[in-house]
Write a protein that holds these residues in place. Structure first.
Motif, PDB file in Angstrom:
ATOM      1  N   CYS A  25       1.024  -1.342   0.050  1.00  0.00           N
ATOM      2  CA  CYS A  25      -0.099   0.079   0.240  1.00  0.00           C
ATOM      3  C   CYS A  25       0.875   1.223  -0.200  1.00  0.00           C
ATOM      4  N   CYS A  27      -0.706   4.477   0.259  1.00  0.00           N
ATOM      5  CA  CYS A  27      -1.407   5.526   0.513  1.00  0.00           C
ATOM      6  C   CYS A  27      -0.646   6.595   1.591  1.00  0.00           C
ATOM      7  N   SER A 109      -1.828  -1.095  -3.958  1.00  0.00           N
ATOM      8  CA  SER A 109      -2.837  -0.196  -3.763  1.00  0.00           C
ATOM      9  C   SER A 109      -2.385   1.103  -3.812  1.00  0.00           C
ATOM     10  N   PHE A 110      -3.051   2.173  -4.037  1.00  0.00           N
ATOM     11  CA  PHE A 110      -2.554   3.395  -4.258  1.00  0.00           C
ATOM     12  C   PHE A 110      -1.417   3.806  -5.106  1.00  0.00           C
ATOM     13  N   ASN A 113       0.174   7.169  -5.987  1.00  0.00           N
ATOM     14  CA  ASN A 113       0.609   7.843  -4.833  1.00  0.00           C
ATOM     15  C   ASN A 113       2.228   7.201  -4.742  1.00  0.00           C
TER      16      ASN A 113
END
Length: 125
Positions: A25, A27, A109-110, A113
């Motif tokens: 991730c 994020c 995920s993300f 970013n």
């Protein structure tokens, strides 16, 4: 049966259910929480998951209105995440497992970013 915990051993867990969703991730919350460009996570069913260490459950910090991140109040290790208390899954950090042999993140995920100097992993969520 899988087990894991924090750096100092105060927070420990055991999970008897099938693990799922091994992923990275990127994020903002994971980056700030870890001080790293990514965190690695996986999920266990809440049924069959228990906190077993002397510290009981981690200290929970709300990162979103319905999502919490859990860390050890003694050593500060990030060990878990959960959506509202009725969610069917508990997320744990991949590296908090006692044995993470063979577990490779398949998704990230993300991804928008993510830092440009690390490779992207798998499909985007």
């Amino acid at each position: 049966m899988r087990s894991g915990g924090c750096l100092c051993g105060n927070i420990r867990y055991q999970a008897s259910g099938q693990l799922s969703f091994v992923h990275l991730c990127s994020c903002d919350h994971c980056q700030r929480l870890s001080g790293s460009p990514v965190m690695s996570w996986l999920d266990f069913p809440r049924e069959g998951f228990e906190w077993t260490g002397p510290g009981g459950e981690p200290v929970w910090y709300n990162t979103f209105p319905d999502s919490q991140r859990g860390f050890c109040g003694a050593c500060g290790s990030s060990v878990a995440a959960q959506d509202d208390g009725t969610a069917e899954l508990v997320g744990v950090t991949l590296m908090s497992l006692d044995d993470h042999t063979g577990l490779v993140p398949e998704r990230q995920s993300f991804r928008p970013n993510a830092v440009p100097w690390l490779p992207i992993v798998g499909a985007q969520d």
